[in-house]
Design a protein around this motif. Structure first.
Motif, PDB file in Angstrom:
ATOM      1  N   GLN A  28       0.809  -1.223   0.000  1.00  0.00           N
ATOM      2  CA  GLN A  28       0.000   0.000   0.000  1.00  0.00           C
ATOM      3  C   GLN A  28       0.840   1.270   0.000  1.00  0.00           C
ATOM      4  OE1 GLN A  28      -3.126  -0.030   2.942  1.00  0.00           O
ATOM      5  NE2 GLN A  28      -4.083  -1.866   2.109  1.00  0.00           N
ATOM      6  N   ASP A  29       2.070   1.189  -0.494  1.00  0.00           N
ATOM      7  CA  ASP A  29       2.959   2.347  -0.571  1.00  0.00           C
ATOM      8  C   ASP A  29       2.997   2.915  -1.983  1.00  0.00           C
ATOM      9  OD1 ASP A  29       3.605   2.082   2.075  1.00  0.00           O
ATOM     10  OD2 ASP A  29       5.529   1.078   1.711  1.00  0.00           O
ATOM     11  N   HIS A 264      -8.900   3.899   2.874  1.00  0.00           N
ATOM     12  CA  HIS A 264      -7.846   4.008   3.891  1.00  0.00           C
ATOM     13  C   HIS A 264      -6.601   4.682   3.297  1.00  0.00           C
ATOM     14  CE1 HIS A 264      -5.183   2.959   7.200  1.00  0.00           C
ATOM     15  NE2 HIS A 264      -4.364   2.377   6.323  1.00  0.00           N
ATOM     16  N   VAL A 265      -6.199   4.231   2.108  1.00  0.00           N
ATOM     17  CA  VAL A 265      -5.007   4.794   1.465  1.00  0.00           C
ATOM     18  C   VAL A 265      -5.223   6.259   1.113  1.00  0.00           C
ATOM     19  CG1 VAL A 265      -3.534   4.658  -0.587  1.00  0.00           C
ATOM     20  CG2 VAL A 265      -4.208   2.561   0.597  1.00  0.00           C
ATOM     21  N   SER A 266      -6.444   6.599   0.679  1.00  0.00           N
ATOM     22  CA  SER A 266      -6.727   7.979   0.265  1.00  0.00           C
ATOM     23  C   SER A 266      -6.544   8.963   1.411  1.00  0.00           C
ATOM     24  CB  SER A 266      -8.152   8.091  -0.284  1.00  0.00           C
ATOM     25  OG  SER A 266      -9.115   8.025   0.751  1.00  0.00           O
ATOM     26  N   GLN A 267      -6.831   8.543   2.627  1.00  0.00           N
ATOM     27  CA  GLN A 267      -6.713   9.452   3.769  1.00  0.00           C
ATOM     28  C   GLN A 267      -5.251   9.751   4.115  1.00  0.00           C
ATOM     29  OE1 GLN A 267      -9.645  10.945   4.716  1.00  0.00           O
ATOM     30  NE2 GLN A 267     -10.197   9.693   2.948  1.00  0.00           N
ATOM     31  N   LYS A 268      -4.343   8.945   3.568  1.00  0.00           N
ATOM     32  CA  LYS A 268      -2.907   9.252   3.686  1.00  0.00           C
ATOM     33  C   LYS A 268      -2.422  10.017   2.456  1.00  0.00           C
ATOM     34  CE  LYS A 268      -1.689   4.938   4.235  1.00  0.00           C
ATOM     35  NZ  LYS A 268      -0.816   3.747   4.421  1.00  0.00           N
ATOM     36  N   LEU A 269      -2.978   9.669   1.298  1.00  0.00           N
ATOM     37  CA  LEU A 269      -2.514  10.292   0.055  1.00  0.00           C
ATOM     38  C   LEU A 269      -2.979  11.737  -0.079  1.00  0.00           C
ATOM     39  CD1 LEU A 269      -1.145  10.067  -2.721  1.00  0.00           C
ATOM     40  CD2 LEU A 269      -3.326   9.212  -3.632  1.00  0.00           C
ATOM     41  N   LEU A 272      -0.920  14.306   1.733  1.00  0.00           N
ATOM     42  CA  LEU A 272       0.391  14.380   1.084  1.00  0.00           C
ATOM     43  C   LEU A 272       0.308  15.183  -0.205  1.00  0.00           C
ATOM     44  CD1 LEU A 272       3.354  13.549   0.705  1.00  0.00           C
ATOM     45  CD2 LEU A 272       2.533  11.423  -0.359  1.00  0.00           C
TER      46      LEU A 272
END
Length: 294
Positions: A28-29, A264-269, A272
């Motif tokens: 997921q990176d 989930h990934v979108s909330q980190k992306l 950024l």
């Protein structure tokens, strides 16, 4: 073009299964993301985005137009993508035309909600100048400069950055002599309105390789996929669109799990990207200031 050997394919699939990809990332990176804005001076807004070796440009051109009679309170947005023949060997001699059409349609659906407009991430009512009479038409052009996988996500990020960079000229509307007469408009050369991109989603593509799925797949990883699901998600975690590609079918439970992972990934992306876009805008403004004679 030379394909991957059996050993290379096994290495890619085995690494993904063990959560250690060929370039050292986990499933997921994302690859390093670089963003520049204001790269096309003649456009109303533009941006260049790199996901690793994938390199794309998006530009926004605003023109005054007339609203669709069926949607008198909305402006219009059109998205077109072109794949440069030098972006990948497969794009030579017109090989990228089918992909260009596919990417344009996917972006139209994920960012604008398709023809229905349901779930649109771009507020078309904000483009209205005078209801039923005058609106802004936005023409968004994407260019694939270099292709190493995950083009859809990179183009969506470039469009979000280009819209942030977009200045819409302020318009004064004169009163027509009659209701049926098209009003006179005066476009300002000095006052601009910034486009609100807070609701513009990102696109997260989950690429399924074997039993696992990964984000930001490279071209080599995409060559081993059985299917992929692209999910557009806004800053509130709302799913705005979903597209599946690839021949292999997916159980509903798997798709739901992939959508959950995309959220989930979108909330980190998203934070950024927002941070990188803000930094790019600051650098662009500083560059403009240095070009002005004291």
């Amino acid at each position: 073009m030379v394909g991957l050997s059996a050993g290379e394919k096994n290495f890619i699939r085995g690494g993904i299964e063990q959560d250690l990809r060929a370039d050292g990332r986990q499933r997921q990176d994302f690859r390093p993301i670089l963003i520049e804005t204001g790269v096309i001076p003649q456009a109303n807004g533009s941006a260049r985005v790199r996901f690793g070796a994938t390199d794309v440009i998006a530009s926004v051109k605003a023109e005054l137009g007339k609203p669709n009679p069926l949607q008198p309170g909305r402006g219009k947005v059109a998205i077109y993508v072109d794949c440069s023949p030098t972006a990948a060997p497969a794009f030579e001699r017109g090989g990228g035309e089918e992909l260009s059409t596919e990417l344009s349609a996917a972006l139209q659906k994920c960012l604008l909600g398709g023809k229905s407009g349901a779930g649109a991430g771009i507020d078309l009512s904000s483009l209205m100048v005078l209801e039923g009479k005058v609106c802004w038409d936005l023409y968004i052009d994407g260019l694939v400069v270099s292709s190493d996988g995950n083009l859809l996500d990179a183009l969506a990020a470039a469009i979000k950055a280009a819209l942030t960079n977009t200045g819409i000229p302020k318009v004064d509307v004169g009163v027509g002599a009659s209701p049926d007469e098209q009003p006179e408009v005066n476009i300002s050369d000095e006052e601009f309105l910034q486009f609100d991109t807070s609701a513009v989603p990102v696109i997260i593509t989950l690429t399924k390789v074997g039993r696992e799925y990964i984000v930001d797949a490279t071209s080599d990883e995409e060559s081993q996929m059985s299917s992929a699901v692209s999910v557009s998600v806004n800053s509130h975690g709302k799913v705005c669109g979903l597209i599946k590609r690839g021949g292999a079918g997916l159980d509903a439970s798997v798709i739901l799990d992939m959508v959950s992972a995309a959220r989930h990934v979108s909330q980190k992306l998203i934070p950024l990207l927002d941070s990188e876009i803000d930094a790019a805008e600051a650098a662009s403004l500083a560059g403009q200031g240095s070009d002005v004679d004291p």
